[in-house]
Design a protein around this motif. Structure first.
Motif, PDB file in Angstrom:
ATOM      1  N   ALA A   1       0.837  -1.203   0.000  1.00  0.00           N
ATOM      2  CA  ALA A   1       0.000   0.000   0.000  1.00  0.00           C
ATOM      3  C   ALA A   1       0.876   1.259   0.000  1.00  0.00           C
ATOM      4  CB  ALA A   1      -0.941  -0.003   1.200  1.00  0.00           C
ATOM      5  N   GLU A   2       1.939   1.244   0.782  1.00  0.00           N
ATOM      6  CA  GLU A   2       2.839   2.391   0.832  1.00  0.00           C
ATOM      7  C   GLU A   2       3.539   2.601  -0.508  1.00  0.00           C
ATOM      8  OE1 GLU A   2       5.482   2.461   4.240  1.00  0.00           O
ATOM      9  OE2 GLU A   2       3.887   1.644   5.518  1.00  0.00           O
ATOM     10  N   ARG A   3       3.889   1.523  -1.170  1.00  0.00           N
ATOM     11  CA  ARG A   3       4.521   1.653  -2.485  1.00  0.00           C
ATOM     12  C   ARG A   3       3.535   2.190  -3.509  1.00  0.00           C
ATOM     13  NH1 ARG A   3       4.710  -0.531  -7.337  1.00  0.00           N
ATOM     14  NH2 ARG A   3       6.662  -0.429  -8.494  1.00  0.00           N
ATOM     15  N   GLU A   4       2.352   1.631  -3.541  1.00  0.00           N
ATOM     16  CA  GLU A   4       1.368   2.054  -4.532  1.00  0.00           C
ATOM     17  C   GLU A   4       0.909   3.496  -4.311  1.00  0.00           C
ATOM     18  OE1 GLU A   4       0.399   0.177  -7.334  1.00  0.00           O
ATOM     19  OE2 GLU A   4       2.168  -0.892  -6.618  1.00  0.00           O
ATOM     20  N   ALA A   5       0.894   3.933  -3.062  1.00  0.00           N
ATOM     21  CA  ALA A   5       0.511   5.315  -2.768  1.00  0.00           C
ATOM     22  C   ALA A   5       1.649   6.289  -3.044  1.00  0.00           C
ATOM     23  CB  ALA A   5       0.056   5.434  -1.313  1.00  0.00           C
ATOM     24  N   GLY A   6       2.879   5.803  -3.061  1.00  0.00           N
ATOM     25  CA  GLY A   6       4.011   6.684  -3.336  1.00  0.00           C
ATOM     26  C   GLY A   6       4.865   7.012  -2.131  1.00  0.00           C
ATOM     27  N   PHE A   7       4.587   6.378  -0.997  1.00  0.00           N
ATOM     28  CA  PHE A   7       5.403   6.602   0.189  1.00  0.00           C
ATOM     29  C   PHE A   7       6.716   5.831   0.126  1.00  0.00           C
ATOM     30  CE2 PHE A   7       1.217   7.758   1.848  1.00  0.00           C
ATOM     31  CZ  PHE A   7       1.508   8.911   2.556  1.00  0.00           C
ATOM     32  N   LEU A   8       6.722   4.703  -0.573  1.00  0.00           N
ATOM     33  CA  LEU A   8       7.924   3.879  -0.725  1.00  0.00           C
ATOM     34  C   LEU A   8       8.245   3.703  -2.202  1.00  0.00           C
ATOM     35  CD1 LEU A   8       7.324   0.850   1.713  1.00  0.00           C
ATOM     36  CD2 LEU A   8       8.660   2.914   2.146  1.00  0.00           C
ATOM     37  N   GLY A   9       9.522   3.587  -2.489  1.00  0.00           N
ATOM     38  CA  GLY A   9       9.974   3.281  -3.839  1.00  0.00           C
ATOM     39  C   GLY A   9      10.437   1.834  -3.921  1.00  0.00           C
ATOM     40  N   ASP A  10      10.895   1.444  -5.093  1.00  0.00           N
ATOM     41  CA  ASP A  10      11.327   0.057  -5.292  1.00  0.00           C
ATOM     42  C   ASP A  10      12.514  -0.314  -4.404  1.00  0.00           C
ATOM     43  OD1 ASP A  10       9.363  -0.582  -7.184  1.00  0.00           O
ATOM     44  OD2 ASP A  10      10.540   0.278  -8.807  1.00  0.00           O
TER      45      ASP A  10
ATOM     46  N   GLY B   1      -7.345  -1.763  -1.651  1.00  0.00           N
ATOM     47  CA  GLY B   1      -8.114  -0.647  -1.122  1.00  0.00           C
ATOM     48  C   GLY B   1      -8.982  -0.988   0.075  1.00  0.00           C
ATOM     49  N   ASN B   2      -8.503  -1.825   0.976  1.00  0.00           N
ATOM     50  CA  ASN B   2      -9.336  -2.201   2.114  1.00  0.00           C
ATOM     51  C   ASN B   2      -9.248  -1.177   3.246  1.00  0.00           C
ATOM     52  OD1 ASN B   2      -7.320  -3.065   4.211  1.00  0.00           O
ATOM     53  ND2 ASN B   2      -6.795  -4.590   2.657  1.00  0.00           N
ATOM     54  N   GLU B   3     -10.171  -1.264   4.178  1.00  0.00           N
ATOM     55  CA  GLU B   3     -10.308  -0.277   5.249  1.00  0.00           C
ATOM     56  C   GLU B   3      -9.085  -0.221   6.167  1.00  0.00           C
ATOM     57  OE1 GLU B   3     -13.324   0.186   8.941  1.00  0.00           O
ATOM     58  OE2 GLU B   3     -14.267  -0.109   6.989  1.00  0.00           O
ATOM     59  N   ILE B   4      -8.505  -1.350   6.473  1.00  0.00           N
ATOM     60  CA  ILE B   4      -7.335  -1.378   7.364  1.00  0.00           C
ATOM     61  C   ILE B   4      -6.162  -0.651   6.713  1.00  0.00           C
ATOM     62  CG2 ILE B   4      -5.608  -2.903   8.426  1.00  0.00           C
ATOM     63  CD1 ILE B   4      -7.943  -4.944   8.777  1.00  0.00           C
ATOM     64  N   LEU B   5      -5.914  -0.922   5.443  1.00  0.00           N
ATOM     65  CA  LEU B   5      -4.813  -0.249   4.751  1.00  0.00           C
ATOM     66  C   LEU B   5      -5.121   1.229   4.527  1.00  0.00           C
ATOM     67  CD1 LEU B   5      -3.591  -2.962   2.242  1.00  0.00           C
ATOM     68  CD2 LEU B   5      -2.530  -2.214   4.386  1.00  0.00           C
ATOM     69  N   GLU B   6      -6.384   1.552   4.355  1.00  0.00           N
ATOM     70  CA  GLU B   6      -6.736   2.967   4.220  1.00  0.00           C
ATOM     71  C   GLU B   6      -6.384   3.722   5.501  1.00  0.00           C
ATOM     72  OE1 GLU B   6     -10.368   6.030   3.137  1.00  0.00           O
ATOM     73  OE2 GLU B   6     -10.754   3.870   3.016  1.00  0.00           O
ATOM     74  N   MET B   7      -6.675   3.156   6.644  1.00  0.00           N
ATOM     75  CA  MET B   7      -6.340   3.807   7.914  1.00  0.00           C
ATOM     76  C   MET B   7      -4.815   3.930   8.069  1.00  0.00           C
ATOM     77  SD  MET B   7      -9.087   4.808   9.273  1.00  0.00           S
ATOM     78  CE  MET B   7      -9.682   5.076   7.614  1.00  0.00           C
TER      79      MET B   7
ATOM     80  N   PRO C   1      -4.521 -14.855  -2.163  1.00  0.00           N
ATOM     81  CA  PRO C   1      -5.048 -14.673  -3.521  1.00  0.00           C
ATOM     82  C   PRO C   1      -6.216 -13.702  -3.643  1.00  0.00           C
ATOM     83  CG  PRO C   1      -4.792 -17.010  -3.018  1.00  0.00           C
ATOM     84  CD  PRO C   1      -4.543 -16.257  -1.749  1.00  0.00           C
ATOM     85  N   ASN C   2      -6.970 -13.492  -2.572  1.00  0.00           N
ATOM     86  CA  ASN C   2      -8.126 -12.607  -2.620  1.00  0.00           C
ATOM     87  C   ASN C   2      -7.840 -11.216  -2.058  1.00  0.00           C
ATOM     88  OD1 ASN C   2      -9.774 -14.634  -3.733  1.00  0.00           O
ATOM     89  ND2 ASN C   2     -10.067 -15.516  -1.706  1.00  0.00           N
ATOM     90  N   PHE C   3      -6.575 -10.876  -1.931  1.00  0.00           N
ATOM     91  CA  PHE C   3      -6.178  -9.589  -1.357  1.00  0.00           C
ATOM     92  C   PHE C   3      -6.736  -8.422  -2.169  1.00  0.00           C
ATOM     93  CE2 PHE C   3      -3.054  -6.079  -1.545  1.00  0.00           C
ATOM     94  CZ  PHE C   3      -3.187  -5.631  -0.245  1.00  0.00           C
ATOM     95  N   VAL C   4      -7.254  -7.415  -1.449  1.00  0.00           N
ATOM     96  CA  VAL C   4      -7.754  -6.183  -2.060  1.00  0.00           C
ATOM     97  C   VAL C   4      -6.957  -5.029  -1.459  1.00  0.00           C
ATOM     98  CG1 VAL C   4      -9.744  -4.667  -2.333  1.00  0.00           C
ATOM     99  CG2 VAL C   4     -10.049  -7.151  -2.371  1.00  0.00           C
TER     100      VAL C   4
ATOM    101  N   SER D   1      -2.159  11.281  -5.882  1.00  0.00           N
ATOM    102  CA  SER D   1      -2.725  10.499  -6.980  1.00  0.00           C
ATOM    103  C   SER D   1      -2.853   9.023  -6.606  1.00  0.00           C
ATOM    104  CB  SER D   1      -1.868  10.664  -8.235  1.00  0.00           C
ATOM    105  OG  SER D   1      -2.384   9.898  -9.281  1.00  0.00           O
ATOM    106  N   GLY D   2      -1.801   8.468  -5.995  1.00  0.00           N
ATOM    107  CA  GLY D   2      -1.854   7.067  -5.582  1.00  0.00           C
ATOM    108  C   GLY D   2      -2.942   6.805  -4.560  1.00  0.00           C
ATOM    109  N   ILE D   3      -3.070   7.711  -3.594  1.00  0.00           N
ATOM    110  CA  ILE D   3      -4.113   7.567  -2.574  1.00  0.00           C
ATOM    111  C   ILE D   3      -5.488   7.611  -3.227  1.00  0.00           C
ATOM    112  CG2 ILE D   3      -5.225   8.707  -0.610  1.00  0.00           C
ATOM    113  CD1 ILE D   3      -2.376   9.569   0.289  1.00  0.00           C
ATOM    114  N   GLU D   4      -5.682   8.548  -4.138  1.00  0.00           N
ATOM    115  CA  GLU D   4      -6.974   8.652  -4.834  1.00  0.00           C
ATOM    116  C   GLU D   4      -7.305   7.378  -5.592  1.00  0.00           C
ATOM    117  OE1 GLU D   4      -8.126  13.146  -5.860  1.00  0.00           O
ATOM    118  OE2 GLU D   4      -6.766  12.185  -7.273  1.00  0.00           O
ATOM    119  N   GLN D   5      -6.325   6.831  -6.269  1.00  0.00           N
ATOM    120  CA  GLN D   5      -6.571   5.629  -7.071  1.00  0.00           C
ATOM    121  C   GLN D   5      -6.853   4.413  -6.200  1.00  0.00           C
ATOM    122  OE1 GLN D   5      -3.389   5.139  -9.892  1.00  0.00           O
ATOM    123  NE2 GLN D   5      -3.646   7.211 -10.665  1.00  0.00           N
ATOM    124  N   ILE D   6      -6.092   4.261  -5.141  1.00  0.00           N
ATOM    125  CA  ILE D   6      -6.257   3.082  -4.289  1.00  0.00           C
ATOM    126  C   ILE D   6      -7.570   3.117  -3.526  1.00  0.00           C
ATOM    127  CG2 ILE D   6      -5.350   1.817  -2.292  1.00  0.00           C
ATOM    128  CD1 ILE D   6      -2.553   2.889  -3.129  1.00  0.00           C
ATOM    129  N   PHE D   7      -7.884   4.288  -2.959  1.00  0.00           N
ATOM    130  CA  PHE D   7      -9.021   4.374  -2.040  1.00  0.00           C
ATOM    131  C   PHE D   7     -10.212   5.156  -2.600  1.00  0.00           C
ATOM    132  CE2 PHE D   7      -5.121   3.934   0.522  1.00  0.00           C
ATOM    133  CZ  PHE D   7      -5.367   2.647   0.995  1.00  0.00           C
TER     134      PHE D   7
END
Length: 147
Positions: free
Chosen positions: A9-18, A76-82, A71-74, A110-116
């Motif tokens: 989640a941190e990577r996709e939002a832009g808080f972490l890089g590769d 944009g879930n509530e725990i990761l949003e918090m 395999p069913n990981f989402v 932008s990453g936060i908007e897309q994920i959540f």
């Protein structure tokens, strides 16, 4: 230590890089927890941070590891949003305290908007961050402190 889901989640939002993901994988292995024996995590940790072709694979490998574990990981879930909201609030406080530049806040919007799906807690940041570049100074965007 952050979970594999928080790291993603941190990577996709832009808080972490590769490269941060590689360091996370190295720490996960050293912690000898559940991720220490995962061959994909081991592969991530073995990527060279000096070789762009290698370290750019970290995100895709992390996704692959998550799908293997859950395999069913989402994303944009509530725990990761918090979790991401907490990081964002901390980043905003760092900005108010003059510890980060405008781009450090705006690069994650932008990453936060897309994920959540445009969460209301980022309020007017999308518009306020329009056109902010890595070299934008605090003086260029005085409105950012007022959001």
């Amino acid at each position: 230590m952050k979970t594999i889901y928080e790291a993603m989640a941190e990577r996709e939002a832009g808080f972490l890089g590769d490269i941060d993901i590689i360091k996370w994988a190295e720490n996960a292995i050293c912690d000898k927890g559940e991720y220490a024996v995962n061959t994909i995590i081991i592969n991530i940790a073995s990527l060279s941070v000096d070789n762009r072709n290698e370290y750019e694979r970290a995100g895709e490998l992390l996704k692959k590891a998550i799908l293997q574990i859950s395999p069913n990981f989402v994303l944009g879930n509530e725990i990761l949003e918090m979790h991401i909201k907490s990081l964002f609030v901390n980043r905003c406080q760092d900005y108010i305290d003059d510890n980060v530049q405008p781009y450090e806040i705006c690069k994650v919007i932008s990453g936060i908007e897309q994920i959540f799906n445009n969460p209301n807690w980022i309020n007017g940041f999308y518009d306020a961050c329009d056109w902010i570049e890595p070299n934008t100074t605090r003086e260029d965007v005085p409105h950012l402190k007022n959001i």
